[in-house]
Design a protein around this motif. Structure first.
Motif, PDB file in Angstrom:
ATOM      1  N   ASP A 106      29.492 -50.032 -22.643  1.00 19.64           N
ATOM      2  CA  ASP A 106      29.607 -49.684 -24.051  1.00 19.64           C
ATOM      3  C   ASP A 106      30.601 -48.539 -24.219  1.00 19.64           C
ATOM      4  N   ILE A 178      24.428 -49.114 -22.205  1.00 16.13           N
ATOM      5  CA  ILE A 178      24.595 -48.789 -23.618  1.00 16.13           C
ATOM      6  C   ILE A 178      24.615 -47.277 -23.789  1.00 16.13           C
ATOM      7  N   LYS A 200      26.345 -53.183 -30.372  1.00 12.74           N
ATOM      8  CA  LYS A 200      25.335 -52.745 -29.406  1.00 12.74           C
ATOM      9  C   LYS A 200      24.217 -53.774 -29.280  1.00 12.74           C
TER      10      LYS A 200
END
Length: 273
Positions: A106, A178, A200
């Motif tokens: 991410d 993440i 996400k």
């Protein structure tokens, strides 16, 4: 509290403490001992209980309410903050990697710190929405790199929005790391940017295992938009600065929580000492 008043039971006292915090978002232990007419140790126990429930956050010498985050720091600001914590979290996250994995990174400087750890593996496919991570992997021909595309977020050097999320929904990944600028027990992972939510969520949904990488300093803050509750993740990796009561509350959810020590020398170096 007057002598004629009966002492409050713990639940009543903690609700009174919360009412005081809503009037003044940060209070010291000394203030609370006076306002609640109880001992220092009782106040400490109440703070720990509220923190374990995710209702308040301990600070040195006192307690505060969870605070709102209106805007994320820019990419440039992130690169110079908490570098020791980010390196420690990334070094621990490396232990979750294996050869031939497909891994989502991410956008973020904590996940970006993982790039230095990737050369030790073979057959990796790295999927990301972070342009800085792609830049850092340029020339690493032993690693397959996929950028998901989408709308450019200039300040964070990443792509966001529906198109990026649609690409991720078409992929199947072993592992997703993440990042977040805000997280707490009650709200989970949040963001001040609605354009980041779908990306996400799509990454979490596309991965067999989802791992939250977040420094402890971001705990107890929240953005306007919900992303996912903490129990949506298979594991959380943060630094050992997380308060003991907060860590206990996370583990009460049945989550695997890794608290990573940050070497003291690293902390002094990062602070410019």
């Amino acid at each position: 509290m007057s002598e004629s008043e009966a002492p409050l039971i713990p639940d009543q006292r903690r609700e009174a403490l919360m009412r005081l915090l809503h009037q003044q978002p940060v209070l010291s232990v000394l203030q609370l001992t006076d306002l609640l007419a109880v001992s220092h140790m009782t106040v400490r126990r109440d703070i720990a209980a509220l923190e374990r429930e995710g209702r308040a956050i301990s600070v040195p010498g006192g307690v505060r309410l969870a605070s709102g985050l209106r805007h994320e720091p820019s990419f440039q600001d992130k690169t110079t903050s908490e570098t020791a914590q980010k390196r420690a979290i990334a070094a621990h996250a490396r232990t979750l990697l294996r050869n031939d994995m497909s891994v989502y990174l991410d956008a973020g400087t904590t996940t970006g710190s993982l790039v230095a750890e990737l050369q030790a593996f073979t057959g990796l496919s790295i999927i990301t929405n972070d342009f800085a991570i792609v830049d850092d992997l340029y020339g690493a021909t032993n690693i397959e790199v996929i950028h998901v595309g989408g709308r450019l977020d200039h300040s964070n050097r990443s792509s966001v929005g529906r198109l990026a999320a649609e690409t991720l929904r078409k992929l199947n990944m072993d592992l997703a790391f993440i990042s977040t600028s805000s997280w707490d027990l009650q709200r989970g992972v949040t963001t001040p940017s609605d354009m980041k939510v779908d990306v996400k969520l799509a990454a979490i949904g596309a991965a067999s295992t989802a791992v939250l990488l977040a420094s402890s300093s971001k705990f107890g803050t929240f953005g306007m938009y919900d992303v996912a509750p903490l129990n949506r993740f298979d594991r959380i990796v943060t630094d050992s600065g997380l308060a003991e009561a907060a860590a206990a509350g996370i583990r009460d959810l049945g989550l695997t929580l890794d608290l990573v020590p940050v070497p003291e020398t690293e902390t002094r170096y990062a602070a410019g000492a």
